[in-house]
Design a protein around this motif. Sequence first.
Motif, mmCIF file in Angstrom:
data_model
loop_
_atom_site.group_PDB
_atom_site.id
_atom_site.type_symbol
_atom_site.label_atom_id
_atom_site.label_comp_id
_atom_site.label_asym_id
_atom_site.label_seq_id
_atom_site.Cartn_x
_atom_site.Cartn_y
_atom_site.Cartn_z
ATOM 1 N N LEU A 196 0.829 -1.199 0.000
ATOM 2 C CA LEU A 196 0.000 0.000 0.000
ATOM 3 C C LEU A 196 0.865 1.252 0.000
ATOM 4 C CD1 LEU A 196 -2.657 -0.933 2.744
ATOM 5 C CD2 LEU A 196 -2.875 -1.206 0.271
ATOM 6 N N SER A 197 0.360 2.302 -0.631
ATOM 7 C CA SER A 197 0.952 3.638 -0.571
ATOM 8 C C SER A 197 -0.189 4.618 -0.369
ATOM 9 C CB SER A 197 1.703 3.957 -1.867
ATOM 10 O OG SER A 197 2.147 5.297 -1.876
ATOM 11 N N GLN A 198 -0.091 5.471 0.603
ATOM 12 C CA GLN A 198 -1.172 6.402 0.953
ATOM 13 C C GLN A 198 -2.462 5.634 1.289
ATOM 14 O OE1 GLN A 198 -1.563 9.646 -2.041
ATOM 15 N NE2 GLN A 198 0.311 8.802 -2.965
ATOM 16 N N GLY A 199 -2.304 4.410 1.798
ATOM 17 C CA GLY A 199 -3.462 3.597 2.138
ATOM 18 C C GLY A 199 -4.166 2.998 0.943
ATOM 19 N N LEU A 200 -3.530 3.035 -0.238
ATOM 20 C CA LEU A 200 -4.122 2.530 -1.476
ATOM 21 C C LEU A 200 -3.218 1.477 -2.101
ATOM 22 C CD1 LEU A 200 -5.196 6.012 -2.894
ATOM 23 C CD2 LEU A 200 -6.752 4.248 -2.032
ATOM 24 N N PRO A 201 -3.790 0.521 -2.858
ATOM 25 C CA PRO A 201 -3.004 -0.587 -3.396
ATOM 26 C C PRO A 201 -1.957 -0.160 -4.420
ATOM 27 C CG PRO A 201 -5.358 -1.075 -3.479
ATOM 28 C CD PRO A 201 -5.228 0.381 -3.148
ATOM 29 N N VAL A 202 -0.870 -0.917 -4.440
ATOM 30 C CA VAL A 202 0.198 -0.774 -5.432
ATOM 31 C C VAL A 202 0.356 -2.118 -6.136
ATOM 32 C CG1 VAL A 202 2.671 -0.372 -5.789
ATOM 33 C CG2 VAL A 202 1.402 0.992 -4.105
#
Length: 497
Positions: free
Chosen positions: A451-457
Amino acid sequence: MNDILLKSATELADLLVTGELTSVELTTLSLERIKKFNPTINAFLHVDEEGALATAAEIDARRAAGEKLGRLAGIPIAIKDNIVIEGMPTTCGSKMLDGWLPPYNATVIQRIRDAGMPIVGKTNMDEFAMGSSTEFSAFGPTKNPWDTDRIPGGSGGGSAAAVAAYMVPLALGSDTGGSIRQPGSVTGTVGVKPTYGAVSRYGLIAMASSLDQIGPVTRTVADAAALQEVIAGHDELDSTSLPNPVQKLEELVNAAGDVKGLKIGIVEQLSGEGFDKGVSEQFDATIARLEEAGAEVVTVSCPSFDYALSAYYLIMPAEVSSNMARFDGMRFGLRAEPTEGPVTAERVMAESRGQGFGDEVKRRIILGTHVLSTGNYDAYYGAAQKVRTLVQRDLEEAFAKVDVLVTPTSPTVAFKFGEKVDDPMAMYLNDLATIPANLAGIPGMSVPCGLSQGLPVGFQVLAPTYRDDLMYEVAAAVEAGAGNVPGSCPAVEWENN
């Protein structure tokens, strides 16, 4: 949320076999969740409740009678709305085909039906698969279940969002320049573009015929492997279909995990600059885990990749211009006549295409027509095809040195609605890392890595032509090392809000 829907497709298949769950029960749960949350997400354009439950009941009866069934028999699936199903509305996310009922099944649909999988409906998409955000659907955008203020990727955002929101365990998408893998990256799902020709394109409404490929959208690598086994194989109805036997991918994935001795190449041109810091950090962390597991990691150079995006956005619009010509109000699609003056063929075509197509489709048709015109063909389209050849050569040379290539799937995490819709070039850059696989026809997969910024990568694995098995093997190792995506999609908790 019912815990059953949190299970993977292969786990659900095992429960169906043991009798702990019936297909009718599973399909009903899926349909109930769609009914409850689709008004928010807009992942589905059409839901076939009656047809899905009828298939589920038939499979339960056949299983009870002791009949030997396929691995995924009874598992519900969603279909991107550019893959035709006999008698089921197929719109390609466009007013041009609003209300159209196809008279035949795509080959992949026939294989899914033969496998006994209930089809719950058709998913939203950028119009005629042209877009990277599903903001260009004539029927409204699909929202990302991780953050409903953000895009779910495109063009297959509907399929990715449906799987990420636990509406269905499986879906099909199409990938022309990354339209399965990029949505997979930003929704935390697994998105696969098989080797070109490994899965039949018969019944896929063409965007760019030399680039299009149908593939799985799932939550695990094993699920993708099982689904690709169902839909893959030679098809006499598709002249580009490969004669190769279907690989036993799920068996390979279940046995995978040891990457010792594998040589993994980081593409110099598709890492670092141009990628968000958080995306690069998760990519680097995944590389470190692969090295710890015994893989040898080296950097390789593919110089032609610097021009791949430009070449793609000349080749693809040229093929779009040709494929969209049939939708003219006279042969196929919406017919609109001028309100004033004579009703001529030219004016009917202009009115029909003006009303039926959205801005992005018109933009690509105009660009494609321009590059194919007399005086521009060699300078633009011909030059782009030469770059395509260079991309293929660079990949051949790279695969002579390494087993697979890896890149971040998307330069960024999911962006907010409206952020890039008025800037075509910024939108097109979302496909930076995924396009080379389509230009060369090689297999590619996006698997969640953090996750990055609470969003999937997403982490992309590219393999040589015909080596889908190797791609799955490495992707399984990535998935195991990442523990899937840390954290859980907020869609799990929606019932409590």
